[in-house]
Enzyme design. Structure first.
Site, PDB file in Angstrom:
ATOM      1  N   CYS A   2       0.844  -1.183   0.000  1.00 51.62           N
ATOM      2  CA  CYS A   2       0.000   0.000   0.000  1.00 51.62           C
ATOM      3  C   CYS A   2       0.891   1.248   0.000  1.00 51.62           C
ATOM      4  O   CYS A   2       1.921   1.301   0.657  1.00 51.62           O
ATOM      5  CB  CYS A   2      -0.936   0.096   1.190  1.00 51.62           C
ATOM      6  SG  CYS A   2      -2.087  -1.257   1.296  1.00 51.62           S
ATOM      7  N   ARG A  27       4.190  -0.440  -4.679  1.00 49.50           N
ATOM      8  CA  ARG A  27       3.875  -0.915  -3.327  1.00 49.50           C
ATOM      9  C   ARG A  27       2.561  -1.693  -3.277  1.00 49.50           C
ATOM     10  O   ARG A  27       2.255  -2.335  -2.269  1.00 49.50           O
ATOM     11  CB  ARG A  27       3.779   0.267  -2.369  1.00 49.50           C
ATOM     12  CG  ARG A  27       5.024   1.084  -2.278  1.00 49.50           C
ATOM     13  CD  ARG A  27       4.797   2.271  -1.386  1.00 49.50           C
ATOM     14  NE  ARG A  27       4.729   1.853   0.001  1.00 49.50           N
ATOM     15  CZ  ARG A  27       5.742   1.842   0.829  1.00 49.50           C
ATOM     16  NH1 ARG A  27       6.922   2.243   0.419  1.00 49.50           N
ATOM     17  NH2 ARG A  27       5.596   1.457   2.071  1.00 49.50           N
ATOM     18  N   TRP A  74      -2.602  -2.924  -1.555  1.00 50.26           N
ATOM     19  CA  TRP A  74      -2.228  -4.339  -1.598  1.00 50.26           C
ATOM     20  C   TRP A  74      -3.083  -4.979  -0.512  1.00 50.26           C
ATOM     21  O   TRP A  74      -2.866  -4.745   0.679  1.00 50.26           O
ATOM     22  CB  TRP A  74      -0.743  -4.506  -1.298  1.00 50.26           C
ATOM     23  CG  TRP A  74      -0.274  -5.928  -1.415  1.00 50.26           C
ATOM     24  CD1 TRP A  74       0.143  -6.566  -2.546  1.00 50.26           C
ATOM     25  CD2 TRP A  74      -0.180  -6.883  -0.349  1.00 50.26           C
ATOM     26  NE1 TRP A  74       0.473  -7.861  -2.256  1.00 50.26           N
ATOM     27  CE2 TRP A  74       0.295  -8.089  -0.908  1.00 50.26           C
ATOM     28  CE3 TRP A  74      -0.453  -6.855   1.011  1.00 50.26           C
ATOM     29  CZ2 TRP A  74       0.508  -9.234  -0.170  1.00 50.26           C
ATOM     30  CZ3 TRP A  74      -0.247  -8.008   1.753  1.00 50.26           C
ATOM     31  CH2 TRP A  74       0.241  -9.182   1.171  1.00 50.26           C
ATOM     32  N   ASN A  98      -1.770   2.350   5.370  1.00 47.49           N
ATOM     33  CA  ASN A  98      -0.859   1.282   4.964  1.00 47.49           C
ATOM     34  C   ASN A  98      -0.519   0.498   6.222  1.00 47.49           C
ATOM     35  O   ASN A  98      -0.058   1.088   7.194  1.00 47.49           O
ATOM     36  CB  ASN A  98       0.402   1.909   4.348  1.00 47.49           C
ATOM     37  CG  ASN A  98       1.537   0.924   4.204  1.00 47.49           C
ATOM     38  OD1 ASN A  98       1.309  -0.279   4.067  1.00 47.49           O
ATOM     39  ND2 ASN A  98       2.760   1.418   4.235  1.00 47.49           N
ATOM     40  N   GLU A 478      17.416 -18.733  -5.084  1.00 45.46           N
ATOM     41  CA  GLU A 478      17.070 -17.446  -5.682  1.00 45.46           C
ATOM     42  C   GLU A 478      16.515 -17.626  -7.104  1.00 45.46           C
ATOM     43  O   GLU A 478      15.531 -16.990  -7.486  1.00 45.46           O
ATOM     44  CB  GLU A 478      18.327 -16.544  -5.688  1.00 45.46           C
ATOM     45  CG  GLU A 478      18.183 -15.198  -6.351  1.00 45.46           C
ATOM     46  CD  GLU A 478      17.112 -14.292  -5.744  1.00 45.46           C
ATOM     47  OE1 GLU A 478      16.576 -14.619  -4.675  1.00 45.46           O
ATOM     48  OE2 GLU A 478      16.809 -13.270  -6.378  1.00 45.46           O
ATOM     49  N   LYS A 482      12.738 -16.533  -8.303  1.00 47.02           N
ATOM     50  CA  LYS A 482      12.486 -15.628  -9.435  1.00 47.02           C
ATOM     51  C   LYS A 482      11.472 -16.250 -10.399  1.00 47.02           C
ATOM     52  O   LYS A 482      10.587 -15.564 -10.895  1.00 47.02           O
ATOM     53  CB  LYS A 482      13.788 -15.305 -10.195  1.00 47.02           C
ATOM     54  CG  LYS A 482      14.739 -14.384  -9.482  1.00 47.02           C
ATOM     55  CD  LYS A 482      14.390 -12.928  -9.611  1.00 47.02           C
ATOM     56  CE  LYS A 482      14.031 -12.207  -8.377  1.00 47.02           C
ATOM     57  NZ  LYS A 482      14.621 -12.303  -7.143  1.00 47.02           N
ATOM     58  N   GLU A 485       7.969 -16.221  -8.808  1.00 43.03           N
ATOM     59  CA  GLU A 485       7.462 -14.856  -8.649  1.00 43.03           C
ATOM     60  C   GLU A 485       7.013 -14.241  -9.974  1.00 43.03           C
ATOM     61  O   GLU A 485       6.001 -13.550 -10.033  1.00 43.03           O
ATOM     62  CB  GLU A 485       8.617 -14.046  -8.042  1.00 43.03           C
ATOM     63  CG  GLU A 485       8.352 -12.619  -7.766  1.00 43.03           C
ATOM     64  CD  GLU A 485       9.527 -11.943  -7.056  1.00 43.03           C
ATOM     65  OE1 GLU A 485      10.689 -12.358  -7.255  1.00 43.03           O
ATOM     66  OE2 GLU A 485       9.281 -10.980  -6.324  1.00 43.03           O
ATOM     67  N   HIS A 501      17.305 -37.792  -0.850  1.00 38.25           N
ATOM     68  CA  HIS A 501      16.608 -37.950   0.438  1.00 38.25           C
ATOM     69  C   HIS A 501      15.125 -37.617   0.303  1.00 38.25           C
ATOM     70  O   HIS A 501      14.453 -37.355   1.288  1.00 38.25           O
ATOM     71  CB  HIS A 501      17.279 -37.077   1.503  1.00 38.25           C
ATOM     72  CG  HIS A 501      18.703 -37.458   1.715  1.00 38.25           C
ATOM     73  ND1 HIS A 501      19.070 -38.610   2.368  1.00 38.25           N
ATOM     74  CD2 HIS A 501      19.860 -36.874   1.308  1.00 38.25           C
ATOM     75  CE1 HIS A 501      20.392 -38.713   2.369  1.00 38.25           C
ATOM     76  NE2 HIS A 501      20.893 -37.666   1.727  1.00 38.25           N
ATOM     77  N   LYS A 601       6.405  -4.418  -3.966  1.00 42.70           N
ATOM     78  CA  LYS A 601       7.848  -4.273  -3.812  1.00 42.70           C
ATOM     79  C   LYS A 601       8.270  -4.188  -2.353  1.00 42.70           C
ATOM     80  O   LYS A 601       9.228  -4.813  -1.936  1.00 42.70           O
ATOM     81  CB  LYS A 601       8.292  -3.010  -4.566  1.00 42.70           C
ATOM     82  CG  LYS A 601       9.777  -2.732  -4.526  1.00 42.70           C
ATOM     83  CD  LYS A 601      10.520  -3.673  -5.424  1.00 42.70           C
ATOM     84  CE  LYS A 601      12.015  -3.443  -5.428  1.00 42.70           C
ATOM     85  NZ  LYS A 601      12.710  -4.645  -5.914  1.00 42.70           N
TER      86      LYS A 601
HETATM   87  O1  M6R Z   1      13.210  -4.794   0.551  1.00 42.51           O
HETATM   88  P1  M6R Z   1      13.693  -6.116   1.037  1.00 42.51           P
HETATM   89  O2  M6R Z   1      14.995  -6.510   0.459  1.00 42.51           O
HETATM   90  O3  M6R Z   1      13.711  -6.210   2.546  1.00 42.51           O
HETATM   91  O4  M6R Z   1      12.612  -7.153   0.528  1.00 42.51           O
HETATM   92  C1  M6R Z   1      12.661  -8.490   0.905  1.00 42.51           C
HETATM   93  C2  M6R Z   1      11.778  -9.341   0.023  1.00 42.51           C
HETATM   94  O5  M6R Z   1      10.448  -8.943   0.144  1.00 42.51           O
HETATM   95  C3  M6R Z   1      12.179  -9.272  -1.443  1.00 42.51           C
HETATM   96  O6  M6R Z   1      13.513  -9.605  -1.624  1.00 42.51           O
HETATM   97  C4  M6R Z   1      11.301 -10.210  -2.289  1.00 42.51           C
HETATM   98  O7  M6R Z   1      11.551 -11.532  -1.945  1.00 42.51           O
HETATM   99  C5  M6R Z   1      11.562  -9.952  -3.773  1.00 42.51           C
HETATM  100  N1  M6R Z   1      10.332  -9.608  -4.428  1.00 42.51           N
HETATM  101  C6  M6R Z   1      12.149 -11.109  -4.494  1.00 42.51           C
HETATM  102  O8  M6R Z   1      12.401 -10.809  -5.832  1.00 42.51           O
END
Ligand code: M6R
Length: 606
Positions: A2, A27, A74, A98, A478, A482, A485, A501, A601
């Site tokens: 938000c 946001r 959000w 927010n 990671e 990605k 996401e 395992h 974000k």
């Molecule tokens: O702003 P931050 O680095 O604290 O955010 C942490 C996570 O929310 C952020 O890295 C999230 O996992 C990303 N969208 C991944 O690409």
């Protein structure tokens, strides 16, 4: 999560609020709304969907006013819909919020008994009715103080009043809030980025504070209502880095920026002439640190996991890694001689901030690795190491991940030297290899055509696995994050050695599996694990580094070779093809790459 904005001015504010909402869209983007005060009436326009939809609705409504608040949502309480979109208003008050009000159910019951009628499913609406109720007996400031006292949870608020033609209240607990100063107008925003096109003069509210904004004055108060003096900070203006330029998406631009951001970060922290690390004001001596705790969320957590390998190897310290949302609720034994490192791009992630706050309350050593230097996490940590990446707008973190890894690596070298755990020659070699890193990442960027040709195999599948050992294991996590996401494909990162395992049962004919096997100390073992998945029908995309040695394995579906560098730095090079794999898979599906569904974000709710 938000975004809120507020403007009080001697001019019409609707267009400026819309412009700021566009900047805040990273946001939250499931609904948006705006309320203004005009001739003693509060009017609002709200819509489900993006700011573009709101703007279309606004053009039909002729909303006017010199005072207004806006919101991008959000959803937390209540589905994304027009009725649940903010602002929420009574005849007297309009609120944007927010955060999460944890005791909203109890407050709602109390207010219904008092005769208030609720329109939405949101927690926010209780704030509107609480203020409306208190205003019956008390003045504005007292009503605000009473309302703030009643709320449990986290919030940043923007509030306008039917009977206060020039005034906006801002308040924060947990969620961030900035105030901007302009000529004959003042602003409220979730971050400075939202206000940047209007002003470069900013102050930040501390936790528990509230402010009264009028077009020609701003006053700040603590939670008891005592006046607080604030510093006005001057922001650097680099609007260009907030634009997409010729790129289709911020993510593509941010991936491509990585060689430059690495170069900037290395130049910031490493002295090329003396071959030394420039962290001069590090506040603790070697004998004051006997262990390290790394804490973050999401991608930042993955950089912490990599940091663990470097810190353990180079500093010989005891290192643990924690997910912030777990750390903050566990019975942690705080250690005076531990260094607690918080990693966050935004510096506003609610769980990471709460974990930091807990550490500060327990009076331990706190240090943060952040991108946004004006953020709450940066401001509350004892020592800050910025990653110097410039703004990251795409929801998927890319250049910030490399920046976080780089700063953690540099810090581990610094502490290794302080503790006399590293041989002088090796230290110099490691510093030297940092200067080549930017150039080498450039070559990793040239993997587009190969990635584009394999990504169709990742688009319509049941799932995929990403495997690695050692430093490549967090990179596998990671890469999988990605793909989930952005392309909404189930993917799991796994330590290659753990497959037999259990997860090996998932492998079936034609399943795409990404194996990360750079030629480091784990290489041979990972190649054996790769053979095991190939033998069970997996289509393996192998990511390794160039070498004269043959890879002794047949039936590899595709291979990507990045440049050579020291073992420590290979994670930087193998990450980039994985970012591209997720990008192109999402692109092929026509998804909204910079704003993936259900995400935002800056995660400012826990
Ligand atoms: O702003 P931050 O680095 O604290 O955010 C942490 C996570 O929310 C952020 O890295 C999230 O996992 C990303 N969208 C991944 O690409």
């Amino acid at each position: 999560m938000c975004g809120i904005v507020g403007i009080t001015s001697n001019k019409q504010v609707t267009n400026s609020i819309i412009n700021s909402l566009r900047k805040l869209e990273y946001r939250g983007y499931d609904s948006a709304g705006i309320a203004t005060l005009n001739n003693g009436h509060i009017n609002e326009v709200k819509s489900e969907g993006r700011v573009d939809v709101l703007e279309k609705n606004l053009s039909k409504s002729n909303l006017k006013g010199n005072v207004g608040i806006g919101h991008v949502r959000w959803a937390t309480h209540g589905v994304p819909s027009t009725v649940n979109a903010h602002p929420h208003s009574s005849e007297k008050v309009s609120v944007v919020h927010n955060g999460i009000i944890e005791n909203s159910t109890i407050l709602k019951k109390y207010l219904i008994k008092k005769g208030h009628q609720f329109k939405s499913q949101t927690d926010t609406e209780v704030i509107v009715h609480l203020i409306t109720e208190y205003l019956k007996k008390d003045d504005l400031k007292k009503s605000i103080l009473k309302m703030l006292k009643k709320l449990h949870g986290s919030f940043a608020l923007g509030i306008i009043f039917k009977d206060e033609p020039d005034l906006i209240i801002g308040a924060r607990r947990g969620s961030p809030l900035a105030v901007g100063y302009g000529p004959n107008e003042n602003y409220l925003g979730s971050d400075s980025y939202a206000l940047k096109s209007m002003t470069n003069k900013i102050s930040y509210l501390n936790d528990g504070e509230f402010c009264i904004l009028k077009k020609d004055s701003v006053e700040f108060f603590d939670q008891k209502g005592n006046k607080v003096n604030k510093k006005i900070l001057k922001l650097s203006s680099n609007e260009q880095s907030y634009e997409k330029g010729d790129y289709k998406h911020f993510m593509a631009k941010e991936i491509d920026e990585q060689p430059t951001t690495i170069k900037n970060c290395v130049n910031e922290y490493v002295d090329k002439i003396n071959k030394e690390i420039n962290i001069f004001n590090f506040p603790w001596k070697a004998n004051e640190i006997s262990s390290v705790v790394l804490i973050g969320c999401g991608t930042a957590y993955h950089s912490c996991l990599i940091g663990k390998y470097w810190f353990e190897k180079l500093t010989n310290l005891d290192v643990t890694v924690d997910i912030a949302s777990e750390f903050r609720y566990r019975r942690v034994k705080f250690k005076k001689d531990a260094l607690y490192i918080f990693v966050s791009q935004s510096g506003e992630t609610a769980d990471t901030f709460a974990a930091l706050d807990l550490c500060n309350k327990n009076k331990v050593k706190t240090c943060s690795v952040v991108n946004v230097v004006e953020s709450s996490i940066a401001r509350e940590s004892k020592f800050v190491l910025p990653i110097h990446c410039g703004p990251e707008i795409g929801v998927a973190s890319t250049k910030a991940f490399l920046g976080q890894m780089l700063v953690l690596y540099i810090l581990s070298l610094k502490i290794a030297k302080m503790r006399k755990e590293i041989d002088k020659k090796i230290y110099q070699e490691k510093i030297n290899s940092l200067f080549d890193l930017s150039k080498l990442t450039n070559n990793s960027l040239e993997t587009d055509s190969k990635i584009q040709s394999v990504c169709s195999s990742f688009v319509n599948i049941k799932g995929s696995m990403f495997l690695g050992r050692g430093l490549s294991f967090p990179i596998a996590l990671e890469g999988a994050l990605k793909l989930k996401e952005l392309a909404y494909v189930h993917a799991e990162g796994y330590p290659a050695g753990e497959m037999k395992h259990g997860p090996l049962a998932l492998i079936e004919e034609g399943m795409p599996v990404v194996v990360l096997a750079p030629r480091d100390e784990y290489y041979k073992k990972t190649i054996s694990n790769m053979q095991e998945v190939i033998a069970r029908g997996a289509k393996v995309l192998l990511i390794t580094n160039k070498s004269k040695d043959e890879i002794h394995s047949e039936n590899i579906w595709e291979k990507i070779e990045v440049e050579n560098t020291s073992e420590d730095l290979l994670p930087f090079l193998i990450t980039i093809p994985l970012q591209k794999l997720a990008y192109y898979s999402a692109f092929k599906k026509g998804y909204d790459i910079d704003k993936p569904r259900n995400l935002a974000k800056s995660v400012t709710v826990e």
